[in-house]
Design an enzyme around this catalytic site. Structure first.
Site, PDB file in Angstrom:
ATOM      1  N   TYR A   4      -2.068  -0.008  10.667  1.00 15.32           N
ATOM      2  CA  TYR A   4      -2.073  -0.388   9.245  1.00 15.32           C
ATOM      3  C   TYR A   4      -0.712  -0.080   8.624  1.00 15.32           C
ATOM      4  O   TYR A   4      -0.172  -0.886   7.866  1.00 15.32           O
ATOM      5  CB  TYR A   4      -3.207   0.358   8.528  1.00 15.32           C
ATOM      6  CG  TYR A   4      -3.415  -0.077   7.089  1.00 15.32           C
ATOM      7  CD1 TYR A   4      -3.703  -1.410   6.774  1.00 15.32           C
ATOM      8  CD2 TYR A   4      -3.353   0.841   6.046  1.00 15.32           C
ATOM      9  CE1 TYR A   4      -3.900  -1.808   5.451  1.00 15.32           C
ATOM     10  CE2 TYR A   4      -3.559   0.457   4.724  1.00 15.32           C
ATOM     11  CZ  TYR A   4      -3.834  -0.873   4.425  1.00 15.32           C
ATOM     12  OH  TYR A   4      -4.034  -1.261   3.124  1.00 15.32           O
ATOM     13  N   SER A  45       0.867  -1.179   0.000  1.00 13.38           N
ATOM     14  CA  SER A  45       0.000   0.000   0.000  1.00 13.38           C
ATOM     15  C   SER A  45       0.902   1.226   0.000  1.00 13.38           C
ATOM     16  O   SER A  45       2.085   1.127   0.343  1.00 13.38           O
ATOM     17  CB  SER A  45      -0.855   0.012   1.274  1.00 13.38           C
ATOM     18  OG  SER A  45      -1.516   1.248   1.433  1.00 13.38           O
TER      19      SER A  45
END
Ligand code: NAP
Length: 243
Positions: free
Chosen positions: A143, A130
């Site tokens: 995250y 990501s």
């Protein structure tokens, strides 16, 4: 001979779109996730195989991998974010769930399918990192840390596959409109919609096209990593919005 691709997290978003494109490219696609009803519909549509798997459960991953006798491509896509809790309020359970989903989930599926990928003579692993794996942001602690770990384990795998017939790639998307934000905000659709307000996000197909392109390079070409963001997103949290 038809080659087999395995896509985890194929019941929605990027995984579902990737499974469709790979099937169009001629792969037999094994689709895995927890929501078997969705997987079965998709498998019927693309002529693939649906298998339930919970990547946070070692026994479930072991059963999943045991049901896949041969595979040349693994797209380790299952994952996601939970909440935007600050470091001051870091919630152990939330952090652990994100690590289970993104990090241990990827580790377990890679470990389980590596013998088959090696045996194929031309195996490939594509992990989903990501922009969060490259750029930390406030409220992203759990995250960010999990996706940084995915980046590290992907790199380690690439190093360990030196001289072996398995390529290793990482795809790092920015904002993609899928179920990602609805999951992150525990089903709050209004809050999820705000993430994409006034800007044009990527679609799941945009990312699937890149994964399918990586998978279709010749055997001597390893695409190490690709960062893809919408034109409107210039950095993790710097987004142009027409409001
Ligand atoms: P999504 O629409 O929420 O899809 C997530 C997929 O992961 C679903 O199929 C879900 O299926 C599966 N999954 C979640 N937990 C699982 C578990 N314990 N076991 C098995 N499967 C599980 O989100 P997406 O955007 O397509 O996300 C795909 C990947 O891209 C994730 O790794 C995410 O972190 C990454 N990513 C997304 C974005 C974005 O903006 N959307 C940006 C960067 C990276 P079930 O619920 O049926 O199990």
């Amino acid at each position: 001979m038809t080659r087999t691709a395995v896509v985890t997290g194929a019941s929605s978003g990027i995984g579902e779109a990737t499974a469709r494109l790979l099937a169009q490219q001629g792969w037999h696609v094994v689709v895995g996730a927890r929501r078997l009803d969705r997987l079965e519909k998709l498998a019927e549509e693309i002529g693939g195989t649906a298998l339930r798997v919970d990547v946070t459960d070692p026994a479930s991953v072991a059963d999943f991998c045991a049901a896949i006798p041969e595979a040349s491509l693994l797209v380790a896509n299952a994952g996601g974010a939970l909440g935007t809790t600050s470091m001051a309020d870091a919630d152990d359970a939330e952090w652990l769930r994100m690590f289970e989903m993104n990090v241990m989930g990827t580790v377990r599926v890679v470990r389980g399918l590596l013998p088959a990928l090696l045996a194929s003579g031309d195996g490939q692993v594509v992990t989903l990192g990501s922009i969060a794996a490259l750029e930390p942001y406030p409220g992203g602690g759990g995250y960010n840390a999990a996706k940084h770990a995915v980046k590290a384990l992907t790199r380690v795998l690439r190093l360990e596959m030196k001289g072996k017939p398995v390529r290793v790639s990482e795809v790092d998307p920015g904002l993609v409109e899928t179920e990602f934000s609805v999951v992150r905000f525990a089903g709050d659709q209004e809050r999820a919609d705000k993430v994409y307000e006034g800007m044009t996000p990527l679609t799941a197909v945009d990312i699937a096209e890149t994964i399918a392109w990586i998978a279709s390079r010749p055997a001597h070409v390893n695409i190490d990593s690709v960062l893809i963001m919408p034109r409107d997103q210039v950095s993790a949290q710097v987004v142009h919005r027409e409001l």
